[in-house]
Write a protein that holds these residues in place. Sequence first.
Motif, PDB file in Angstrom:
ATOM      1  N   GLU A  50       0.700  -0.748   0.146  1.00 11.56           N
ATOM      2  CA  GLU A  50      -0.075  -0.332   0.115  1.00 11.56           C
ATOM      3  C   GLU A  50       0.778   1.667   0.523  1.00 11.56           C
ATOM      4  OE1 GLU A  50      -2.384  -0.733   3.382  1.00 11.56           O
ATOM      5  OE2 GLU A  50      -3.642  -1.802   2.494  1.00 11.56           O
ATOM      6  N   GLY A  51       1.963   1.294   0.956  1.00 12.50           N
ATOM      7  CA  GLY A  51       2.699   2.462   0.980  1.00 12.50           C
ATOM      8  C   GLY A  51       3.300   2.056   0.263  1.00 12.50           C
ATOM      9  N   GLN A  70      -4.456  13.010  -1.298  1.00  7.16           N
ATOM     10  CA  GLN A  70      -4.553  11.385  -1.987  1.00  7.16           C
ATOM     11  C   GLN A  70      -4.598  10.641  -0.989  1.00  7.16           C
ATOM     12  OE1 GLN A  70      -2.425  11.351  -5.057  1.00  7.16           O
ATOM     13  NE2 GLN A  70      -2.872   8.607  -5.677  1.00  7.16           N
ATOM     14  N   VAL A  71      -3.114  11.241   0.188  1.00  9.99           N
ATOM     15  CA  VAL A  71      -3.037  10.129   1.305  1.00  9.99           C
ATOM     16  C   VAL A  71      -3.372  10.581   2.196  1.00  9.99           C
ATOM     17  CG1 VAL A  71      -0.862   9.664   2.515  1.00  9.99           C
ATOM     18  CG2 VAL A  71      -0.418  10.665   1.373  1.00  9.99           C
ATOM     19  N   TRP A  73      -7.187  11.512   1.414  1.00  9.28           N
ATOM     20  CA  TRP A  73      -7.918  10.300   1.404  1.00  9.28           C
ATOM     21  C   TRP A  73      -7.720   9.149   1.585  1.00  9.28           C
ATOM     22  CZ3 TRP A  73      -7.916   5.958  -3.014  1.00  9.28           C
ATOM     23  CH2 TRP A  73      -9.152   5.708  -3.420  1.00  9.28           C
ATOM     24  N   TYR A  74      -6.658   8.600   1.160  1.00  9.74           N
ATOM     25  CA  TYR A  74      -6.771   7.067   1.238  1.00  9.74           C
ATOM     26  C   TYR A  74      -6.826   6.215   2.866  1.00  9.74           C
ATOM     27  CZ  TYR A  74      -4.518   2.236   0.208  1.00  9.74           C
ATOM     28  OH  TYR A  74      -4.256   0.407   0.151  1.00  9.74           O
ATOM     29  N   ASN A  75      -5.827   7.825   4.099  1.00 10.94           N
ATOM     30  CA  ASN A  75      -6.129   6.995   5.151  1.00 10.94           C
ATOM     31  C   ASN A  75      -7.723   6.376   5.410  1.00 10.94           C
ATOM     32  OD1 ASN A  75      -5.302   7.022   7.970  1.00 10.94           O
ATOM     33  ND2 ASN A  75      -6.041   8.338   7.871  1.00 10.94           N
ATOM     34  N   GLU A  76      -8.450   7.252   4.950  1.00 12.92           N
ATOM     35  CA  GLU A  76     -10.117   7.415   5.159  1.00 12.92           C
ATOM     36  C   GLU A  76     -10.446   5.909   5.155  1.00 12.92           C
ATOM     37  OE1 GLU A  76     -12.377  10.499   3.378  1.00 12.92           O
ATOM     38  OE2 GLU A  76     -11.561  11.900   5.275  1.00 12.92           O
ATOM     39  N   LYS A  77      -9.813   5.841   3.702  1.00 10.78           N
ATOM     40  CA  LYS A  77     -10.818   3.843   2.821  1.00 10.78           C
ATOM     41  C   LYS A  77      -9.992   3.039   3.649  1.00 10.78           C
ATOM     42  CE  LYS A  77     -13.697   7.066  -0.077  1.00 10.78           C
ATOM     43  NZ  LYS A  77     -15.082   6.213   0.952  1.00 10.78           N
ATOM     44  N   VAL A  82      -2.508   5.920   7.970  1.00  9.78           N
ATOM     45  CA  VAL A  82      -1.658   6.863   6.794  1.00  9.78           C
ATOM     46  C   VAL A  82      -0.870   7.979   7.010  1.00  9.78           C
ATOM     47  CG1 VAL A  82      -0.849   6.454   4.260  1.00  9.78           C
ATOM     48  CG2 VAL A  82      -2.440   4.796   5.205  1.00  9.78           C
ATOM     49  N   LEU A  83       0.393   8.331   7.637  1.00  8.56           N
ATOM     50  CA  LEU A  83       0.274   9.319   7.677  1.00  8.56           C
ATOM     51  C   LEU A  83       1.253   9.546   6.786  1.00  8.56           C
ATOM     52  CD1 LEU A  83       1.380   8.899  11.859  1.00  8.56           C
ATOM     53  CD2 LEU A  83      -1.032   9.790  10.847  1.00  8.56           C
ATOM     54  N   LEU A  84       1.262  10.957   7.005  1.00  9.56           N
ATOM     55  CA  LEU A  84       2.429  11.891   5.379  1.00  9.56           C
ATOM     56  C   LEU A  84       3.135  13.142   6.328  1.00  9.56           C
ATOM     57  CD1 LEU A  84       4.097  12.090   2.860  1.00  9.56           C
ATOM     58  CD2 LEU A  84       1.965  13.561   1.709  1.00  9.56           C
TER      59      LEU A  84
END
Length: 468
Positions: A50-51, A70-71, A73-77, A82-84
């Motif tokens: 995923e990363g 985008q990150v 949004w992906y964290n919610e799914k 997921v942290l940036l």
Amino acid sequence: MQPKSMTLGQKIWLMISIGVLLTVSFSYFLLNYFYQKLYVDKVEQTLMEEGKLLAADYRGGPITDAFRKQVEWYNEKSTAEVLLVNNPRELSACLPFGVEYESLINGDDRSKLLRGDTVTKIGYEKRFHRKIMGVIVPLLDEHRLQGALYLYIPLASIKELTKDVAVIWLPLATLFVFVLLLAGKRMARHITDPLKEMEKVAYHMSQGDYRAQIPVRANDEVGRLAKAFNVMAKAIAEEDMRKREFLANVSHELRTPLSYVKGYSEAILQGLVKTEEEERKYVQLIHREADRMERLVRDLLDLARLEGNNVPLQKTPLVFAQVIEDTVAKYEPFLQKKQITLNMELDHDIILEGDADRLEQVVQNLLDNAVRYTPAEGKIHIRLKKVSDASCQLIIRDSGKGVPKEKLPLLGQRFYRVDQARTRKEGGTGLGLAIVKQIISLHNGTISFFSEEGKGMEVVIQLPIYTE
């Protein structure tokens, strides 16, 4: 004081118990192995994939807001967090739980990130009461670290993974261990009980009691050992009986001539003999009984040496008919004295490989019996013939009083005599046929007896013919 050793049953049960414990320990090891291989490694692989998929959308240069959204949004799914971050140092501030920077990213980890490698971290987090797995994926602009994606997820424990199964597995496993230990104890008793009975029977045998038998409950190795033990006990009992009979027979055979010797010698010493002729008669009787004892001792020693194979045979090729003729010549005076007619049919082409002295002893013992039991003016017939290319037969038939059929199987036993009254008139030590059977056996031959009471006796000896 000598320490008490464990019994065989205790040792077997202990080995079974150790086997059960090793099985349980191995099962626990397998459970942890599969937890690592099937769950932890799978989680790590998923986070890395995923990363890397997210990092693939990074095009270099400063991190844009579009990529950050985008990150998010992906964290919610995603099921993982997921942290940036622009700088790995910011991780401690972004994480929802406290963590030291050095424990999160150290110098070696930073070098890996600069090479484009991912870094995996696993540590226990008190807040979640479980381990946390985190995967850090670098965002590189050429060789410069512009940021990093941090994906983490709490790991489920083995207990949580196997909770549903454990409700059924643990009681069954406990029951299985209990049944296994109980079965092991019964198995140990099943193996050791016959051995205990053997020990008991062996003790009775050492005390001279051979009647006890071990019950055979199975046809396995222990059962076959019990059968062999019973056969051995029976053989020892029979041998003990033969030994007692042998000693009784020897005692009987020696006591009679000794009584004669003692009685006649005492009569001479006490002056009870009145005439010189009477004294000479008593001395002759003493000499005859001494000669009888000498023959008995000689035959006993001869038979013992033959049965123990202590006298090796001097086998050479020989003409068997010549051995027979030489032996018969010694009996001419006895045959003439009883006016016995002797007929011979001998095949002089028969060659045997045997001990000439021992084979002569066979013919001599058989002729001795034939002459002794054949009445005056009777007949003796001797025949030597081939029965095949490999064997021949020596047949000696007399016209004596014969032997009842039911007593034929007993001929050849030590001290066995058809005449149970043991009349001293016919003489003999009762060992002649036993010696003959032993010599024939040592020459790989057989001996058979055929007779009917009042119709004479026929002895058939079959021997192998010598072949070059």
